[in-house]
Design an enzyme around this catalytic site. Structure first.
Site, short mmCIF file in Angstrom:
data_model
loop_
_atom_site.label_atom_id
_atom_site.label_comp_id
_atom_site.label_asym_id
_atom_site.label_seq_id
_atom_site.Cartn_x
_atom_site.Cartn_y
_atom_site.Cartn_z
N TYR A 151 -0.81 13.41 -45.77
CA TYR A 151 -0.49 14.78 -45.35
C TYR A 151 -1.64 15.35 -44.52
O TYR A 151 -1.41 15.92 -43.45
CB TYR A 151 -0.19 15.67 -46.57
CG TYR A 151 0.09 17.11 -46.18
CD1 TYR A 151 1.25 17.43 -45.47
CD2 TYR A 151 -0.81 18.13 -46.48
CE1 TYR A 151 1.50 18.74 -45.07
CE2 TYR A 151 -0.56 19.44 -46.10
CZ TYR A 151 0.60 19.74 -45.40
OH TYR A 151 0.84 21.03 -45.00
N PHE A 188 7.24 24.57 -50.53
CA PHE A 188 6.35 23.46 -50.16
C PHE A 188 5.96 22.59 -51.36
O PHE A 188 6.08 21.36 -51.33
CB PHE A 188 5.09 24.07 -49.51
CG PHE A 188 4.02 23.09 -49.15
CD1 PHE A 188 4.05 22.42 -47.94
CD2 PHE A 188 2.96 22.84 -50.03
CE1 PHE A 188 3.04 21.52 -47.61
CE2 PHE A 188 1.96 21.95 -49.70
CZ PHE A 188 2.00 21.29 -48.48
P1 NDP Z 1 9.07 25.13 -47.13
O1 NDP Z 1 9.37 23.86 -47.85
O2 NDP Z 1 9.33 26.40 -47.82
O3 NDP Z 1 9.80 25.13 -45.70
C1 NDP Z 1 9.79 24.00 -44.89
C2 NDP Z 1 10.76 24.17 -43.75
O4 NDP Z 1 10.68 23.00 -42.91
C3 NDP Z 1 12.20 24.28 -44.23
O5 NDP Z 1 12.85 25.27 -43.47
C4 NDP Z 1 12.78 22.91 -43.93
O6 NDP Z 1 14.15 23.05 -43.60
C5 NDP Z 1 11.98 22.50 -42.70
N1 NDP Z 1 11.95 21.05 -42.55
C6 NDP Z 1 11.30 20.14 -43.31
N2 NDP Z 1 11.58 18.89 -42.90
C7 NDP Z 1 12.42 19.02 -41.84
C8 NDP Z 1 13.08 18.09 -40.99
N3 NDP Z 1 12.91 16.77 -41.14
N4 NDP Z 1 13.88 18.56 -40.00
C9 NDP Z 1 14.04 19.90 -39.85
N5 NDP Z 1 13.46 20.83 -40.61
C10 NDP Z 1 12.66 20.38 -41.61
O7 NDP Z 1 7.52 25.02 -46.74
P2 NDP Z 1 6.52 26.00 -45.95
O8 NDP Z 1 7.24 27.16 -45.41
O9 NDP Z 1 5.37 26.22 -46.83
O10 NDP Z 1 6.05 25.02 -44.79
C11 NDP Z 1 6.18 25.34 -43.42
C12 NDP Z 1 5.02 24.68 -42.67
O11 NDP Z 1 3.81 25.25 -43.14
C13 NDP Z 1 4.90 23.18 -42.88
O12 NDP Z 1 4.56 22.58 -41.65
C14 NDP Z 1 3.74 23.05 -43.86
O13 NDP Z 1 3.07 21.83 -43.73
C15 NDP Z 1 2.88 24.23 -43.43
N6 NDP Z 1 1.93 24.73 -44.40
C16 NDP Z 1 2.33 25.12 -45.65
C17 NDP Z 1 1.40 25.59 -46.55
C18 NDP Z 1 1.75 25.97 -47.94
O14 NDP Z 1 0.85 26.03 -48.80
N7 NDP Z 1 3.00 26.26 -48.26
C19 NDP Z 1 -0.01 25.74 -46.17
C20 NDP Z 1 -0.31 25.28 -44.84
C21 NDP Z 1 0.63 24.83 -44.00
P3 NDP Z 1 15.33 22.09 -44.11
O15 NDP Z 1 14.91 21.53 -45.43
O16 NDP Z 1 16.52 22.99 -44.16
O17 NDP Z 1 15.45 21.07 -43.04
C1 8X3 Z 2 -0.66 23.04 -47.41
C2 8X3 Z 2 -1.93 23.47 -48.03
O1 8X3 Z 2 -4.02 22.64 -49.27
O2 8X3 Z 2 -1.84 21.89 -50.09
O3 8X3 Z 2 -0.84 22.60 -46.12
O4 8X3 Z 2 -2.75 21.00 -48.08
S1 8X3 Z 2 -2.65 22.17 -48.90
#
Ligand code: NDP
Ligand code: 8X3
Length: 250
Positions: A151, A188
């Site tokens: 990741y 997430f």
């Molecule tokens: P969620 O799981 O709540 O949302 C993820 C979103 O990504 C969903 O809408 C999902 O839609 C979509 N998604 C995932 N895989 C696919 C795919 N193969 N095709 C299309 N859509 C996809 O997570 P977050 O909102 O937390 O994550 C959003 C972004 O933020 C990510 O890139 C994550 O790495 C990043 N991030 C998150 C953090 C956290 O702590 N939560 C911290 C830092 C970064 P669906 O399943 O409907 O396809």
């Molecule tokens: C998501 C935050 O710290 O779990 O990108 O990698 S962490």
């Protein structure tokens, strides 16, 4: 103004869609869960005077990405802001115990998916002479932590791509912003722990994590700057988190 948000069915993408809708942006929302897209489109159009186009596809398929972007109706051709948000972490193991399918899912969505969308949308921005690309990276794109190997590697790739895209887009005046959140409570963790609710709750125990709406505010701030200002890189953390390893838990 029109913004395309990938991964708008949950978490940061959904919160960004809601915030942008409240600021009058028309939205192209994408994700794989069709019902959630339809529900969000209906709610946003009912609450705000905006138009929403919902496109259901998996960012891991370049065929579906190209089909979706190439078949945009005439009035949706101009995309002012692209928010590359779709992504996931799945599994948490030492590299020697890694699950190959988990690795492929992360690499294919977080790196290749982001590239496919950018490849399809950026020529339109160049043609129209303006645009802003926001890549949702992570603190995991700046640092690594135990068990985070693949990741973290995918998010380091996003960090590198943001820097590289900024150089490639420089001559066209297209801005590229890299947003790096720490712990945000969304779906997430549920995805990372493959549906185990108890394990998914652990990272947020004893701290006040960021909300998806907090990150949406940071994205809005970045895209609201005047055209000569580019927020290149923005790290946003819960106050109780110093870096990817150190938390103050009460
Ligand atoms: P969620 O799981 O709540 O949302 C993820 C979103 O990504 C969903 O809408 C999902 O839609 C979509 N998604 C995932 N895989 C696919 C795919 N193969 N095709 C299309 N859509 C996809 O997570 P977050 O909102 O937390 O994550 C959003 C972004 O933020 C990510 O890139 C994550 O790495 C990043 N991030 C998150 C953090 C956290 O702590 N939560 C911290 C830092 C970064 P669906 O399943 O409907 O396809
Ligand atoms: C998501 C935050 O710290 O779990 O990108 O990698 S962490």
């Amino acid at each position: 103004m029109t913004a395309l948000i990938t991964g708008a069915t949950a978490g940061i993408g959904k919160a960004t869609a809601e915030l942008f809708a409240s600021h009058g942006f028309n939205l192209i929302i994408t994700g794989r869960r069709e019902e959630r897209l339809a529900e969000l489109k209906a709610n946003l159009e009912k609450t705000h005077k905006i138009e929403v186009l919902a496109l259901c596809f998996d960012v891991r398929s370049n065929v579906f990405v190209e089909k979706a972007i190439n078949s945009l109706p005439e009035n949706w051709q101009k995309i002012d802001i692209l928010i590359n948000n779709a992504g996931l972490a799945v599994g948490l193991n030492h590299v020697q115990d890694g699950v190959i399918d988990d690795w492929e899912r992360m690499i294919d969505a977080n790196i290749k998916g982001l590239l496919y969308i950018t490849r399809a949308v950026s020529p339109k921005m160049i043609e129209q002479g303006s645009g802003h690309i926001v890549n949702i990276c992570s603190i995991a794109g700046k640092e690594v932590y135990e068990n985070g190997n693949v990741y973290c590697a995918t998010k380091h790739a996003v960090d590198a791509l943001s820097k590289a895209m900024r150089i490639d887009m420089l001559r066209y005046g297209i801005r590229v912003t890299n947003i790096c959140p720490g712990a945000v409570e969304t779906e997430f963790s549920f995805v990372r722990f493959k549906g185990d609710k108890e394990k998914a709750a652990q990272p947020y125990k004893g701290i006040k994590p960021l909300t998806a709406a907090d990150v949406a505010q940071a994205i809005l701030f970045a895209v609201s700057q005047p055209r000569h200002v580019c927020i290149n890189d923005l790290v946003i953390m819960p106050t109780a988190q110093a870096n990817s390893r150190d938390f103050y838990r009460e």
